[in-house]
Design a protein around this motif. Structure first.
Motif, PDB file in Angstrom:
ATOM      1  N   THR A   2      68.011  28.083  82.075  1.00  0.00           N
ATOM      2  CA  THR A   2      67.965  27.679  83.476  1.00  0.00           C
ATOM      3  C   THR A   2      66.561  27.281  83.880  1.00  0.00           C
ATOM      4  OG1 THR A   2      68.692  28.248  85.711  1.00  0.00           O
ATOM      5  CG2 THR A   2      67.632  30.004  84.455  1.00  0.00           C
ATOM      6  N   THR A   3      66.480  26.403  84.889  1.00  0.00           N
ATOM      7  CA  THR A   3      65.175  25.899  85.325  1.00  0.00           C
ATOM      8  C   THR A   3      65.201  25.588  86.816  1.00  0.00           C
ATOM      9  OG1 THR A   3      63.461  24.253  84.817  1.00  0.00           O
ATOM     10  CG2 THR A   3      65.722  23.453  84.782  1.00  0.00           C
ATOM     11  N   HIS A   4      64.047  25.777  87.477  1.00  0.00           N
ATOM     12  CA  HIS A   4      63.898  25.380  88.874  1.00  0.00           C
ATOM     13  C   HIS A   4      63.614  23.883  88.919  1.00  0.00           C
ATOM     14  CE1 HIS A   4      62.737  29.700  89.886  1.00  0.00           C
ATOM     15  NE2 HIS A   4      63.607  29.404  90.832  1.00  0.00           N
ATOM     16  N   SER A   5      64.490  23.129  89.524  1.00  0.00           N
ATOM     17  CA  SER A   5      64.328  21.687  89.548  1.00  0.00           C
ATOM     18  C   SER A   5      64.146  21.208  90.987  1.00  0.00           C
ATOM     19  CB  SER A   5      65.575  21.046  88.923  1.00  0.00           C
ATOM     20  OG  SER A   5      65.476  19.652  88.966  1.00  0.00           O
ATOM     21  N   LEU A   6      62.990  20.620  91.259  1.00  0.00           N
ATOM     22  CA  LEU A   6      62.695  20.124  92.620  1.00  0.00           C
ATOM     23  C   LEU A   6      61.955  18.813  92.496  1.00  0.00           C
ATOM     24  CD1 LEU A   6      61.309  23.059  94.835  1.00  0.00           C
ATOM     25  CD2 LEU A   6      63.485  21.889  95.032  1.00  0.00           C
ATOM     26  N   GLN A   7      62.678  17.737  92.609  1.00  0.00           N
ATOM     27  CA  GLN A   7      62.044  16.430  92.438  1.00  0.00           C
ATOM     28  C   GLN A   7      61.576  15.880  93.790  1.00  0.00           C
ATOM     29  OE1 GLN A   7      65.698  15.479  89.674  1.00  0.00           O
ATOM     30  NE2 GLN A   7      64.237  13.811  89.468  1.00  0.00           N
ATOM     31  N   GLY A   8      61.430  14.602  93.875  1.00  0.00           N
ATOM     32  CA  GLY A   8      61.020  13.967  95.126  1.00  0.00           C
ATOM     33  C   GLY A   8      59.636  14.439  95.544  1.00  0.00           C
ATOM     34  N   PRO A   9      59.429  14.669  96.839  1.00  0.00           N
ATOM     35  CA  PRO A   9      58.109  15.043  97.341  1.00  0.00           C
ATOM     36  C   PRO A   9      57.569  16.332  96.720  1.00  0.00           C
ATOM     37  CG  PRO A   9      59.690  14.756  99.149  1.00  0.00           C
ATOM     38  CD  PRO A   9      60.433  14.520  97.886  1.00  0.00           C
ATOM     39  N   TRP A  10      58.461  17.176  96.211  1.00  0.00           N
ATOM     40  CA  TRP A  10      58.026  18.459  95.659  1.00  0.00           C
ATOM     41  C   TRP A  10      57.298  18.292  94.336  1.00  0.00           C
ATOM     42  CZ3 TRP A  10      58.015  22.064  99.127  1.00  0.00           C
ATOM     43  CH2 TRP A  10      58.940  22.027 100.153  1.00  0.00           C
ATOM     44  N   GLY A  11      57.741  17.358  93.514  1.00  0.00           N
ATOM     45  CA  GLY A  11      57.038  17.058  92.270  1.00  0.00           C
ATOM     46  C   GLY A  11      57.099  18.161  91.216  1.00  0.00           C
ATOM     47  N   PHE A  12      58.008  19.135  91.454  1.00  0.00           N
ATOM     48  CA  PHE A  12      58.134  20.266  90.530  1.00  0.00           C
ATOM     49  C   PHE A  12      59.407  19.977  89.727  1.00  0.00           C
ATOM     50  CE2 PHE A  12      59.019  24.923  89.891  1.00  0.00           C
ATOM     51  CZ  PHE A  12      57.782  25.272  89.392  1.00  0.00           C
ATOM     52  N   ASP A  13      59.373  18.869  88.977  1.00  0.00           N
ATOM     53  CA  ASP A  13      60.594  18.167  88.589  1.00  0.00           C
ATOM     54  C   ASP A  13      61.633  18.962  87.783  1.00  0.00           C
ATOM     55  OD1 ASP A  13      59.343  16.150  89.860  1.00  0.00           O
ATOM     56  OD2 ASP A  13      59.158  14.822  88.140  1.00  0.00           O
ATOM     57  N   ASN A  14      61.302  19.278  86.533  1.00  0.00           N
ATOM     58  CA  ASN A  14      62.295  19.892  85.638  1.00  0.00           C
ATOM     59  C   ASN A  14      63.656  19.223  85.806  1.00  0.00           C
ATOM     60  OD1 ASN A  14      60.592  21.945  84.426  1.00  0.00           O
ATOM     61  ND2 ASN A  14      60.521  22.829  86.476  1.00  0.00           N
ATOM     62  N   SER A  15      63.642  17.922  85.749  1.00  0.00           N
ATOM     63  CA  SER A  15      64.850  17.140  86.035  1.00  0.00           C
ATOM     64  C   SER A  15      65.733  17.015  84.796  1.00  0.00           C
ATOM     65  CB  SER A  15      64.443  15.743  86.487  1.00  0.00           C
ATOM     66  OG  SER A  15      63.799  15.076  85.412  1.00  0.00           O
ATOM     67  N   PRO A  16      66.982  16.628  84.966  1.00  0.00           N
ATOM     68  CA  PRO A  16      67.825  16.332  83.798  1.00  0.00           C
ATOM     69  C   PRO A  16      67.164  15.277  82.900  1.00  0.00           C
ATOM     70  CG  PRO A  16      69.174  16.449  85.771  1.00  0.00           C
ATOM     71  CD  PRO A  16      67.744  16.547  86.229  1.00  0.00           C
ATOM     72  N   GLU A  17      66.497  14.290  83.520  1.00  0.00           N
ATOM     73  CA  GLU A  17      65.821  13.258  82.726  1.00  0.00           C
ATOM     74  C   GLU A  17      64.724  13.889  81.852  1.00  0.00           C
ATOM     75  OE1 GLU A  17      66.619  13.093  85.957  1.00  0.00           O
ATOM     76  OE2 GLU A  17      66.485  11.045  86.741  1.00  0.00           O
ATOM     77  N   ASP A  18      63.950  14.805  82.448  1.00  0.00           N
ATOM     78  CA  ASP A  18      62.880  15.467  81.685  1.00  0.00           C
ATOM     79  C   ASP A  18      63.455  16.187  80.466  1.00  0.00           C
ATOM     80  OD1 ASP A  18      60.881  14.739  83.501  1.00  0.00           O
ATOM     81  OD2 ASP A  18      61.093  16.588  84.674  1.00  0.00           O
ATOM     82  N   VAL A  19      64.501  16.975  80.714  1.00  0.00           N
ATOM     83  CA  VAL A  19      65.068  17.773  79.618  1.00  0.00           C
ATOM     84  C   VAL A  19      65.703  16.847  78.577  1.00  0.00           C
ATOM     85  CG1 VAL A  19      66.684  19.635  79.027  1.00  0.00           C
ATOM     86  CG2 VAL A  19      65.417  19.731  81.173  1.00  0.00           C
ATOM     87  N   ASN A  20      66.295  15.764  79.058  1.00  0.00           N
ATOM     88  CA  ASN A  20      66.904  14.793  78.146  1.00  0.00           C
ATOM     89  C   ASN A  20      65.840  14.101  77.284  1.00  0.00           C
ATOM     90  OD1 ASN A  20      69.358  13.507  77.262  1.00  0.00           O
ATOM     91  ND2 ASN A  20      68.561  11.634  78.184  1.00  0.00           N
ATOM     92  N   ASN A  21      64.720  13.715  77.922  1.00  0.00           N
ATOM     93  CA  ASN A  21      63.644  13.064  77.165  1.00  0.00           C
ATOM     94  C   ASN A  21      63.096  13.965  76.067  1.00  0.00           C
ATOM     95  OD1 ASN A  21      63.877  10.792  78.723  1.00  0.00           O
ATOM     96  ND2 ASN A  21      62.203  11.339  80.124  1.00  0.00           N
ATOM     97  N   LEU A  22      63.154  15.260  76.303  1.00  0.00           N
ATOM     98  CA  LEU A  22      62.676  16.211  75.290  1.00  0.00           C
ATOM     99  C   LEU A  22      63.738  16.473  74.221  1.00  0.00           C
ATOM    100  CD1 LEU A  22      60.979  18.597  77.839  1.00  0.00           C
ATOM    101  CD2 LEU A  22      59.772  17.471  75.957  1.00  0.00           C
ATOM    102  N   GLY A  23      64.937  15.942  74.456  1.00  0.00           N
ATOM    103  CA  GLY A  23      66.006  16.064  73.455  1.00  0.00           C
ATOM    104  C   GLY A  23      66.829  17.329  73.552  1.00  0.00           C
TER     105      GLY A  23
END
Ligand SMILES: *[C@@H]1O[C@H](CO)[C@@H](O)[C@H](O)[C@H]1NC(C)=O
Ligand SMILES: *[C@@H]1O[C@H](CO)[C@@H](O)[C@H](O)[C@H]1NC(C)=O
Ligand SMILES: *[C@@H]1O[C@H](CO)[C@@H](O)[C@H](O)[C@H]1NC(C)=O
Ligand SMILES: *[C@@H]1O[C@H](CO)[C@@H](O)[C@H](O)[C@H]1NC(C)=O
Ligand SMILES: *[C@@H]1O[C@H](CO)[C@@H](O)[C@H](O)[C@H]1NC(C)=O
Ligand SMILES: *[C@@H]1O[C@H](CO)[C@@H](O)[C@H](O)[C@H]1NC(C)=O
Ligand SMILES: [Zn+2]
Length: 514
Positions: free
Chosen positions: A246-267
């Motif tokens: 699990t991860t805290h994901s806060l994109q947009g103005p928060w910039g604390f991303d941990n987004s699905p894209e991030d995790v996907n890019n890491l494989g």
């Protein structure tokens, strides 16, 4: 209110030869909110009964059971009551109970500086972690939450980590206790040491055979991940086949991303292990597509996202991959029922407003009580890839809640799902079971030592609250830079509830011991 309990006449005491030592309970003659896996929908049975043997639901019947009952089955009359599955909370920090009511006006900026894992580690002993976690889980059980994904960022050292895990196990709740890996310079506990402690915990497997399982929490997938550190942490996830990531994901103005894209890019997104993205505020369309393609879920923590200001601009568009969570229960409700109700009404408001903004008036209601109920139960199970959690069906875990259908709030109900989602409160919950064992019975926590747990907790909380109230924490202010991106911190307007020239924001009523 007394529950009726009796043993069956001998005539029923025949079958289930292989289960001689099994313990069985029949909830008889109530309204059952079942789940039909063929249609993936709720299935309400009037005057039905539910048979539990050990940790599983083994029979769901309309009217009387169609087969003989196991020997010694305890019968509980649930006439005029509603029986449902327990709620699933996919985001919580159980250790924070001692802060209760301190953060009634906290913003996220203030939270990071005062209450977060990076600033409070030195205040909590292992005993404080244990008793806060335990008291927090009993609070959840009392409210009908039977499964909790605990983002356990109390892992400030070997002793604190073990204490939080032990409390989770001792509670008897279904806890996905997720060890948090983080750069804890405040307590000088390195990721390397954390990896070593995690290995010890995973190998010792003290949770084996209990309702608790081991997960991983990690908040540094992006932006700018340390790829070799991610590999180490995800390597542990695979090596020990943890129950969840699990991860805290806060994109947009928060910039604390941990987004699905991030995790996907890491494989790591297309994973056999479930990954739960908490909040997922400012989730992108691409992120939503990735969640669907890989069957991963978000945890909407409706109250938290409003209390702190994360908001949830797009969460209503990804409810097919969403579950509900609580987050910091010291600041507000710890029951998923309240989250489901808030989320239902805030979603209705949002979608009504779209119509009103076009200068039309809304004809229909955008979301149903049934959908809110499923988010609060079944979808939590799906987020954890556990089809046997969050549903009342044969073969599912016997995690159950019995509601007093004759309480003042519920009196006159017709639709049991609407009764729960829109009228009930925690006070209407009569019994709660996890794995077929009573955790709340006759409106009371079913744990002999609970009075002592309360005493120990209050002692710990009193000390911690004094430290918190006495500590003057310099906080970032409007105009200061936000550390996670190029934005600045800005000030909100505040409301005034007094006529004329009021006192502005109002007071906090904290006892400073002076
Ligand atoms: C409920 O079912 C039982 C048999 O299981 C029957 O005796 C009873 O009359 C039913 N009650 C109602 C209200 O239908
Ligand atoms: C909450 O109230 C306290 C006391 O008035 C104040 O010091 C603090 O700045 C407030 N926090 C926020 C985020 O407004
Ligand atoms: C962490 O290490 C620093 C530098 O060695 C030291 O000043 C500090 O007191 C340590 N903190 C704790 C909580 O041990
Ligand atoms: C990145 O992670 C590796 C492996 O954990 C660690 O050795 C290294 O120090 C980390 N680098 C930074 C800049 O934190
Ligand atoms: C990992 O654990 C899950 C249950 O959490 C189980 O279904 C799966 O088979 C396990 N996978 C491996 C490779 O052991
Ligand atoms: C995920 O991995 C499975 C096999 O492990 C593969 O069949 C599937 O296409 C992958 N999905 C995506 C979206 O990458
Ligand atoms: Zn959180």
């Amino acid at each position: 209110m007394k529950f009726a309990s009796m043993h069956l006449p001998l005539i029923f005491s025949v079958a289930f030869p292989g289960l001689a030592a099994a313990s069985s309970i029949l909830f008889s003659g109530g309204t059952v909110i079942g789940f039909d896996s063929a249609t993936e929908s709720l299935d309400v049975i009037r005057n039905g009964s539910v048979l539990v043997t050990n940790d599983r639901i083994v029979g769901v019947y309309s009217r009387a059971p169609s087969t003989a009952l196991p020997k010694g089955t305890e019968i509980i009359d649930i006439t005029d009551k509603i029986i449902s599955t327990g709620f699933v909370d996919t985001h919580k920090h159980g250790w924070q109970t001692a802060f209760k009511t301190l953060g009634s006006n906290t913003s996220l900026v203030e939270y990071f500086g005062r209450y977060g894992q990076f600033v409070t580690g030195t205040i909590f002993t292992a005993d404080d972690v244990y008793i806060g976690q335990l008291a927090g889980i009993y609070e959840a059980l009392n409210g009908g939450v039977t499964t909790i994904l605990d983002h356990a960022h109390h892992t400030w050292g070997t002793a604190q980590s073990n204490a939080g895990l032990k409390a989770s196990i001792d509670s008897g709740a279904r806890v996905f206790w997720s060890y948090a890996f983080a750069h804890l310079t405040n307590v000088n506990y390195t990721v390397e040491q954390q990896v070593s402690d995690f290995r010890d915990i995973a190998k010792a497997a003290s949770f084996k055979g209990t309702a608790t399982s081991l997960g991983i929490a990690y908040d540094s997938f992006g932006p700018n991940p340390n790829v070799s550190e991610v590999d180490v942490v995800m390597g542990l996830a695979k090596e020990f086949n943890v129950s969840v990531i699990t991860t805290h994901s806060l994109q947009g103005p928060w910039g604390f991303d941990n987004s699905p894209e991030d995790v996907n890019n890491l494989g790591f997104l297309n994973n056999s292990i479930p990954i739960v993205f908490s909040h997922a505020s400012f989730l992108t369309n691409a992120g939503a597509s990735l969640l669907r393609a890989t069957n991963q879920y978000i945890s909407i923590t409706a109250e938290s996202e409003m209390h702190y200001g994360h908001t949830h601009p797009h969460s209503h568009l990804i409810q097919d991959q969403a579950s509900l969570g609580i987050d910091t229960h010291f600041t507000f409700s710890s029951d998923i029922l309240t989250q489901a109700r808030l989320w239902l009404q805030v979603t209705r408001r949002l979608l009504y407003a779209e119509v009103l903004a076009r200068w039309e008036v809304p004809a229909n209601s955008p979301m149903s009580a049934d959908q809110a109920f499923l988010l609060a139960t079944r979808h939590g199970g799906l987020a954890l890839r556990r089809g046997d959690i969050g549903v009342l069906a044969v073969g599912a875990k016997a995690d159950l809640v019995v509601w007093d259908g004759t309480s003042p709030a519920l009196l006159g109900w017709n639709d049991p799902v609407a009764a729960i989602i829109l009228h009930a409160s925690v006070g209407d919950i009569e019994h709660v079971l996890v794995d077929g064992k009573f955790k709340k019975r006759d409106f009371k926590i079913a744990e002999r030592t609970y009075p002592d747990i309360k005493k120990r907790f209050l002692k710990s909380a009193k000390r911690i609250q004094k430290v918190m109230v006495d500590t003057v924490t310099p906080l970032p202010r409007a105009g200061d830079p936000w550390p996670y991106n190029e934005l600045n911190i800005g000030e909100t307007n505040t409301v005034d509830t007094l006529r004329g020239k009021g006192k502005g924001y109002g007071e906090l009523f904290l006892d400073t011991g002076k």
